[in-house]
Design an enzyme around this catalytic site. Structure first.
Site, PDB file in Angstrom:
ATOM      1  N   LYS A  38       0.812  -1.208  -0.209  1.00 37.29           N
ATOM      2  CA  LYS A  38      -0.191  -0.023  -0.058  1.00 37.29           C
ATOM      3  C   LYS A  38       0.837   1.231  -0.012  1.00 37.29           C
ATOM      4  O   LYS A  38       1.981   1.105   0.108  1.00 37.29           O
ATOM      5  CB  LYS A  38      -0.936  -0.030   1.086  1.00 37.29           C
ATOM      6  CG  LYS A  38      -1.787  -1.405   1.326  1.00 37.29           C
ATOM      7  CD  LYS A  38      -2.649  -1.364  -0.129  1.00 37.29           C
ATOM      8  CE  LYS A  38      -3.337  -2.747  -0.060  1.00 37.29           C
ATOM      9  NZ  LYS A  38      -4.412  -3.131   0.708  1.00 37.29           N
TER      10      LYS A  38
HETATM   11  C1  LIG Z   1      -5.295  -4.000   1.400  1.00 42.47           C
HETATM   12  C2  LIG Z   1      -7.097  -3.898   1.359  1.00 42.47           C
HETATM   13  C3  LIG Z   1      -7.958  -4.179   2.435  1.00 42.47           C
HETATM   14  C4  LIG Z   1      -7.334  -4.686   3.633  1.00 42.47           C
HETATM   15  O1  LIG Z   1      -6.424  -4.324   3.992  1.00 42.47           O
HETATM   16  P1  LIG Z   1      -5.359  -5.280   5.091  1.00 42.47           P
HETATM   17  O2  LIG Z   1      -4.406  -4.258   5.594  1.00 42.47           O
HETATM   18  O3  LIG Z   1      -4.711  -6.082   4.313  1.00 42.47           O
HETATM   19  O4  LIG Z   1      -6.231  -6.131   6.053  1.00 42.47           O
HETATM   20  C5  LIG Z   1      -9.226  -3.531   2.339  1.00 42.47           C
HETATM   21  N1  LIG Z   1      -9.721  -3.110   1.134  1.00 42.47           N
HETATM   22  C6  LIG Z   1      -8.907  -2.906   0.140  1.00 42.47           C
HETATM   23  C7  LIG Z   1      -9.581  -2.184  -1.092  1.00 42.47           C
HETATM   24  C8  LIG Z   1      -7.583  -3.304   0.096  1.00 42.47           C
HETATM   25  O5  LIG Z   1      -6.806  -3.102  -0.997  1.00 42.47           O
END
Ligand SMILES: *Cc1c(COP(=O)(O)O)cnc(C)c1O
Length: 385
Positions: free
Chosen positions: A180
């Site tokens: 991310k």
């Molecule tokens: C990565 C992601 C999540 C979940 O995040 P985590 O930190 O992996 O639990 C939720 N929604 C979207 C659109 C994502 O890309």
């Protein structure tokens, strides 16, 4: 292998984590408080509440809004499963809205069609890093008395007309997984201007207890009351120290991702109609989390052929996402089948996420474009033969 995304860690990140490790607090302590303050400031909200991951942040948002048994929450079909799962954790029902074919962001007209007397909230997803149309969503929300949540797990660093992602919805949820925009290894955040919702979020991440350990210690008392069934969804000071260090580089990360996206668009422009990058909405800035193209080579078999060719060449392409309701769990539990969201299903046949991350070099972009266009041309030639 060029991954589709990856973290960018330097010596300042390492030093920050080591310093936290040598401090008095390892779990939720002063670094968490400082990270939350800096995060809130960077997105322009009063409050930011951290979590152990983005999924917990979404779950907490559903709790804070009081989503309960049989309440409906509208979510886009084109997203990661966690966007819909968080509704189920609270006993609610995710209702899937289709996406716009050009941006793959939630289609506002389809959202309105899917509102019922049981609808309580809408979760929009900033697919690939671009903010959804929160102005139009706010109008709908006002009309029907709904809350708007942003799943901004892709879009930290993005903005619309100068307003940062984080300030565009009632509650905004972020992930800090390594792929991310910034990372804490695992981590999540919810931003809001409502101190009431923030208090509720804090309780939820700490077993439903009204005061946390630091507050009790500061007050000198031992008493605490558990008022809700919460979870242990806290972030640790080690993770927060990394987050603080990463947050300082967010602008630089976003600029590099934007530069890579621009280069991809230039290189792929001659292939319009064969390889088409997603459109950008006017007046928005994307975080550049994903660079998604549509392979207009008619059949899914062709996209899959291009996918395999690129993987063989060491290019870590990916497909984001299978429409959530077509996962086995959703098919079995809710009886969903093909045809529910035609735009999302059509996109799923064609999309490919290309590598994009701050440490990627221009020559890597050139290599990906060369291999991609050559695979697309030969797939097309084969299909025509
Ligand atoms: C990565 C992601 C999540 C979940 O995040 P985590 O930190 O992996 O639990 C939720 N929604 C979207 C659109 C994502 O890309």
């Amino acid at each position: 292998m060029l991954p589709y995304s990856r973290q960018s860690i330097d010596q300042s990140d390492i030093d920050a984590v080591v310093a936290a490790l040598k401090s008095d607090w390892l779990t939720t302590g002063p670094a968490v408080a400082e990270f939350e303050r800096a995060f809130a400031e960077s997105v322009g909200t009063h409050c930011a509440v951290s979590f152990c991951n983005g999924t917990a942040a979404l779950h907490a948002a559903m709790f804070a809004l009081g989503i309960g048994t049989n309440d409906e929450v509208i979510v886009p079909a084109m997203t990661f499963v966690a966007t819909a799962n968080c509704v189920l954790y609270q006993g609610g029902v995710p209702v899937f809205a289709d996406v716009d074919p050009d941006t793959l962001l939630i289609n506002i007209n389809d959202v309105e069609r899917k509102i019922t007397p049981r609808t309580k909230a809408i979760i929009a997803v900033d697919y690939a890093g671009q903010p959804a149309d929160y102005r139009r969503l706010a109008v709908l929300a006002q009309k029907y008395g709904l809350a708007v949540v942003a799943d901004a797990c892709h879009s930290l660093g993005g903005s619309e007309k100068g307003v940062p992602v984080g300030s565009l919805a009632d509650l905004t949820c972020f992930s800090m997984h390594p792929v991310k925009p910034i990372t804490t290894a695992e981590g999540g955040m919810v931003t809001t201007n409502s101190t009431d919702l923030a208090q509720c979020l804090r309780r939820f991440r700490n077993h439903g207890i009204e005061r946390d350990f630091r507050q009790r210690e500061a007050s000198g008392g031992y008493a605490y009351g558990m008022t809700d069934l919460g979870f242990n969804f806290r972030l640790s000071d080690l993770h927060a120290a990394l987050g603080l260090s990463q947050l300082r580089k967010l602008r630089q990360f976003t600029e590099r991702r934007t530069g890579i996206a621009r280069l991809y668009r230039e290189r792929l422009a001659p292939y319009a109609g064969i390889i088409d990058p997603l459109d950008l909405r006017d007046a928005t800035v994307s975080s550049g989390h994903l660079f998604v193209v549509r392979c207009r080579t008619s059949a899914k078999a062709n996209r899959d052929q291009i996918f395999r060719s690129l993987r063989e060449m060491g290019i870590g392409v990916n497909v984001h996402y299978l429409p959530v309701y077509l996962h086995p769990y959703y098919r079995e539990q809710f009886g969903h089948t093909e045809g529910l969201c035609p735009n999302a299903e059509a996109a799923y046949q064609e999309i490919l996420s290309l590598p994009i991350y701050p440490d990627m070099e221009d020559v890597d972009v050139d290599y990906v474009c060369r291999e991609l266009t050559s695979a697309a041309m030969s797939t097309q030639a084969r299909a025509a033969a």
